[in-house]
Design a protein around this motif. Structure first.
Motif, PDB file in Angstrom:
ATOM      1  N   GLU A  57       0.758  -1.115  -0.030  1.00  0.00           N
ATOM      2  CA  GLU A  57      -0.026  -0.039  -0.061  1.00  0.00           C
ATOM      3  C   GLU A  57       0.861   1.208   0.025  1.00  0.00           C
ATOM      4  N   GLU A  60       2.383   1.681  -3.354  1.00  0.00           N
ATOM      5  CA  GLU A  60       1.602   2.133  -4.304  1.00  0.00           C
ATOM      6  C   GLU A  60       1.320   3.763  -4.341  1.00  0.00           C
ATOM      7  N   ASN A  61       1.001   4.109  -2.909  1.00  0.00           N
ATOM      8  CA  ASN A  61       0.900   5.423  -2.525  1.00  0.00           C
ATOM      9  C   ASN A  61       2.100   6.508  -2.900  1.00  0.00           C
TER      10      ASN A  61
END
Length: 129
Positions: A57, A60-61
């Motif tokens: 996560e 991805e960010n």
């Protein structure tokens, strides 16, 4: 003598005949050349980043989304896809077939240097076409 009578009365001969026809067909198919199809080279650029000990996560960010935005602004982009794994991000950009593949890494690298580099300073970045 009709063909059906010969086929029924001599099954081995019929089988050998059909095996010979199939072998000749395979031989002819392997020797066929493809002259009318031009060589197709679809330009594709892959940006791989490595950021050890980071969750998917967070990758991805902080890494994948900023890198995805760089190829989208280059002319000739057909599709951008990405994969974020633990400690790794892969962004692939596919371009239309008429796009100049010599300029693609330069343009995308320039976009990465100007807009994205501040958010991925800790990553190892690799650009391949």
């Amino acid at each position: 003598m009709p063909l059906s009578t010969v086929s029924v009365s001599r099954p081995i001969t019929t089988l050998m005949f059909y095996i010979g026809v199939v072998l000749l067909g395979i031989l002819a198919f392997t020797n066929l050349s493809v002259d009318f199809l031009p060589p197709i080279k679809i330009p594709k650029l892959t940006v791989q980043t490595s950021y050890p000990n980071t969750s998917p996560e967070e990758i991805e960010n902080s890494v994948t989304k900023p890198i995805e935005s760089a190829p989208e602004t280059v002319v000739g982009v057909r599709r951008v896809s990405s994969i974020s794994r633990e400690g790794q991000s892969v962004v692939a950009a596919e371009f239309y077939s008429g796009t100049n593949s010599n300029l693609i890494p330069l343009e995308v690298g320039e976009k990465l240097d100007h807009g994205v580099q501040h958010s991925i300073r800790l990553c190892r970045l690799s650009l391949t076409i």
